[in-house]
Motif scaffolding. Structure first.
Motif, PDB file in Angstrom:
ATOM      1  N   ALA A   9      -1.322   8.768  -6.611  1.00 32.03           N
ATOM      2  CA  ALA A   9      -0.408   8.556  -7.742  1.00 32.03           C
ATOM      3  C   ALA A   9       0.562   7.410  -7.453  1.00 32.03           C
ATOM      4  O   ALA A   9       0.829   6.586  -8.332  1.00 32.03           O
ATOM      5  CB  ALA A   9       0.349   9.841  -8.056  1.00 32.03           C
ATOM      6  N   ALA A  10       1.077   7.361  -6.249  1.00 28.05           N
ATOM      7  CA  ALA A  10       2.030   6.300  -5.892  1.00 28.05           C
ATOM      8  C   ALA A  10       1.356   4.922  -5.915  1.00 28.05           C
ATOM      9  O   ALA A  10       1.933   3.957  -6.423  1.00 28.05           O
ATOM     10  CB  ALA A  10       2.638   6.576  -4.522  1.00 28.05           C
ATOM     11  N   LEU A  11       0.134   4.845  -5.382  1.00 27.86           N
ATOM     12  CA  LEU A  11      -0.584   3.568  -5.394  1.00 27.86           C
ATOM     13  C   LEU A  11      -0.873   3.090  -6.816  1.00 27.86           C
ATOM     14  O   LEU A  11      -0.901   1.892  -7.080  1.00 27.86           O
ATOM     15  CB  LEU A  11      -1.894   3.678  -4.605  1.00 27.86           C
ATOM     16  N   GLY A  12      -1.069   4.029  -7.723  1.00 35.15           N
ATOM     17  CA  GLY A  12      -1.316   3.676  -9.120  1.00 35.15           C
ATOM     18  C   GLY A  12      -0.041   3.535  -9.939  1.00 35.15           C
ATOM     19  O   GLY A  12      -0.096   3.360 -11.152  1.00 35.15           O
ATOM     20  N   HIS A  13       1.105   3.631  -9.272  1.00 37.27           N
ATOM     21  CA  HIS A  13       2.405   3.575  -9.954  1.00 37.27           C
ATOM     22  C   HIS A  13       2.471   4.624 -11.064  1.00 37.27           C
ATOM     23  O   HIS A  13       2.960   4.361 -12.163  1.00 37.27           O
ATOM     24  CB  HIS A  13       2.683   2.173 -10.502  1.00 37.27           C
ATOM     25  N   MET A  14       1.970   5.829 -10.748  1.00 32.25           N
ATOM     26  CA  MET A  14       1.923   6.918 -11.722  1.00 32.25           C
ATOM     27  C   MET A  14       2.389   8.225 -11.083  1.00 32.25           C
ATOM     28  O   MET A  14       1.798   9.282 -11.315  1.00 32.25           O
ATOM     29  CB  MET A  14       0.497   7.067 -12.268  1.00 32.25           C
TER      30      MET A  14
END
Length: 189
Positions: free
Chosen positions: A47-52
């Motif tokens: 989620a963090a890598l996808g900015h989500m």
């Protein structure tokens, strides 16, 4: 994970914190805790890598209680579960990021999927039999979570948050799929 759980158990038995007769319970507890922690950590990283991060946490807040109380598909090995779960999780976040769906469509399908989850309950698994008392308790909890999810959907509808409604709809769609596969496996066994 099992080897690490055995090592941790050996350590607490050696230190005298746990009795030898409790070994199996602690091995199971350590293994389960390690597996859940790793799954959660990977989910947060995805989620963090996808900015989500917010969307990822919302997915987990909706899916985990549903899966816990309604049941669904179980894979034979933890590694298969870890891979499939995280690929599915990443796919759902990607769908929410890249696709725009009209709110009315999302709310309509979400309503259908909420009803489907309620109708298909319970999905049983031979490795986790539940007695009548547990079944009643699980259904009561499931009802609470479904009502809370419906209320949350109404809030998102009022706020015109089509992205979060889509996330809820796709999450419930995933839940329906896992329940259908679980029901199929239940019938085969």
């Amino acid at each position: 994970m099992q080897k690490l759980a055995i090592r941790l158990t050996n350590y607490v038995v050696y230190k005298g914190v746990v009795k030898e007769e409790e070994r199996k319970v602690y091995e199971y507890g350590f293994q389960t805790g390690l597996e859940v922690s790793l799954s959660f950590l990977i989910s947060i990283v995805i989620a963090a890598l996808g900015h989500m991060l917010l969307e990822g946490l919302l997915f987990l807040a909706i899916f985990i209680p549903l899966r816990s109380y309604a049941g669904g598909m179980h894979l034979e090995h933890y590694s298969y579960c870890l891979i499939l779960s995280n690929l599915t999780y990443a796919g759902i976040l990607l769908i929410v990021k890249l696709i725009a769906v009209p709110m009315l469509f999302s709310i309509l399908l979400l309503s259908v999927f909420i009803a489907a989850v309620w109708v298909m309950y319970p999905v049983k698994h031979m490795n986790r039999p539940i007695d009548r008392g547990e079944e009643i308790y699980f259904k009561k909890q499931l009802k609470r979570f479904l009502l809370a999810d419906a209320a949350l959907a109404i809030v998102f509808l009022i706020l015109k948050s089509d992205k979060y409604l889509l996330l809820m709809m796709v999450t419930f769609f995933l839940m329906v799929i896992t329940m259908l596969v679980g029901k199929y496996k239940e019938l085969r066994e």
